[in-house]
Design an enzyme around this catalytic site. Sequence first.
Site, PDB file in Angstrom:
ATOM      1  N   SER A  65       0.138   4.206   5.348  1.00  0.00           N
ATOM      2  CA  SER A  65       1.159   3.251   5.416  1.00  0.00           C
ATOM      3  C   SER A  65       1.826   2.760   4.284  1.00  0.00           C
ATOM      4  CB  SER A  65       0.682   2.118   6.133  1.00  0.00           C
ATOM      5  OG  SER A  65       0.500   2.249   7.445  1.00  0.00           O
TER       6      SER A  65
ATOM      7  N   LYS B 135       5.493   3.379   4.196  1.00  0.00           N
ATOM      8  CA  LYS B 135       6.275   2.383   4.529  1.00  0.00           C
ATOM      9  C   LYS B 135       7.342   1.638   3.797  1.00  0.00           C
ATOM     10  CE  LYS B 135       3.458   1.529   8.783  1.00  0.00           C
ATOM     11  NZ  LYS B 135       2.375   0.827   9.069  1.00  0.00           N
TER      12      LYS B 135
ATOM     13  N   TYR C 264       7.750   9.829  11.573  1.00  0.00           N
ATOM     14  CA  TYR C 264       6.786   8.732  11.007  1.00  0.00           C
ATOM     15  C   TYR C 264       5.374   9.497  10.776  1.00  0.00           C
ATOM     16  CZ  TYR C 264       3.506   4.947  11.210  1.00  0.00           C
ATOM     17  OH  TYR C 264       2.643   3.935  11.165  1.00  0.00           O
TER      18      TYR C 264
HETATM   19  N1  GLU Z   1      -1.276   6.626  10.565  1.00  0.00           N
HETATM   20  C1  GLU Z   1      -1.385   5.203  10.829  1.00  0.00           C
HETATM   21  C2  GLU Z   1      -0.760   4.852  11.964  1.00  0.00           C
HETATM   22  O1  GLU Z   1       0.356   4.864  11.903  1.00  0.00           O
HETATM   23  C3  GLU Z   1      -1.286   4.433   9.626  1.00  0.00           C
HETATM   24  C4  GLU Z   1      -1.919   3.081   9.635  1.00  0.00           C
HETATM   25  C5  GLU Z   1      -2.196   2.536   8.317  1.00  0.00           C
HETATM   26  O2  GLU Z   1      -2.032   3.153   7.102  1.00  0.00           O
HETATM   27  O3  GLU Z   1      -2.340   1.383   8.199  1.00  0.00           O
HETATM   28  O4  GLU Z   1      -1.579   4.437  13.111  1.00  0.00           O
END
Ligand code: GLU
Length: 307
Positions: free
Chosen positions: A64, A67, A191
């Site tokens: 994440s 992001k 994503y």
């Molecule tokens: N790949 C994970 C998801 O989208 C990432 C979550 C994270 O890093 O907090 O569920």
Amino acid sequence: MTDLQNIVDEIHAELSPRRGEGKVADYIPALARVDAKQFGIAVVDLDGNAAIAGDAKTPFSIQSISKVFTLTLALCRSGAALWTRVGREPSGSPFNSIVQLEAERGIPRNPLINAGALVVTDTLLDGRGAEGAAADILAFMRERAGGEPVTRDAEVAASEAATGFRNASLANFIRAFGNIHNPIDDVLGVYFGQCAIAASCLALARAGLYLANEGVDPLAKRRVIDAAGARRICAVMMTCGHYDASGDFAFRVGLPGKSGVGGGILAVAPKRAAIAVWSPGLGAAGTSLLGGLALEKLAARTGWSVF
Ligand code: GLU
């Protein structure tokens, strides 16, 4: 930088006996088998001086943390219009929560929870398609990392896709409200691909420098985003960067940050440095246990908290 190197060495030594604490993410095999005892710290200042310790050069799954970089690209492209499609309030919910979406009619609370990140990623597909968007994200991170390796782990991406039922639900739900415009499978594919990017602490800290420098990459001497945009990304990182543990992180560390379930955390010390820590063992809120402790110590010893 010698002082900083001493601080980083000290923190690494102090926390090393606790390596392996916490719970490694186990929703996909590629993450579950990562050695829990790894622990790295990298601090890169605005002149490019790096203080590193431990496994700071070992690539890991950034998950994440990606992001933050997609949000940057989306803001560069869509400007303030992005905020009509995603909010900027902390969610107080876990990273993959769906509960608020119904009441808020498909407008996710913020760009750093999964729902919001899916909308952000959707905007990157406009006019570029899935392949173009995926290439843009990787190229942007590589450019920012200034030569430190940044790759996409195909196995992680495939496992994310194979197990990503909740993300698929979020995307479909948002789409039902008309807030995802591109084909669901394409958005999800991009994503999952961004979550599967692998980079080291050193690469991530280097890549995050523009956030510490009012939007200008100080080493490439290139404006990445306008100063207001960089400030806003930092504000959202501070309030929303650790899901329902964001308040605790602000309380303990006092720096904008973004966690990933791979055990990494990228933090920004405005006008000073970017910091990345990594240790795969996660605490109850799904963020790196040792990473959080390391940042807490670093903020205390440098006086870098923004408060
Ligand atoms: N790949 C994970 C998801 O989208 C990432 C979550 C994270 O890093 O907090 O569920």
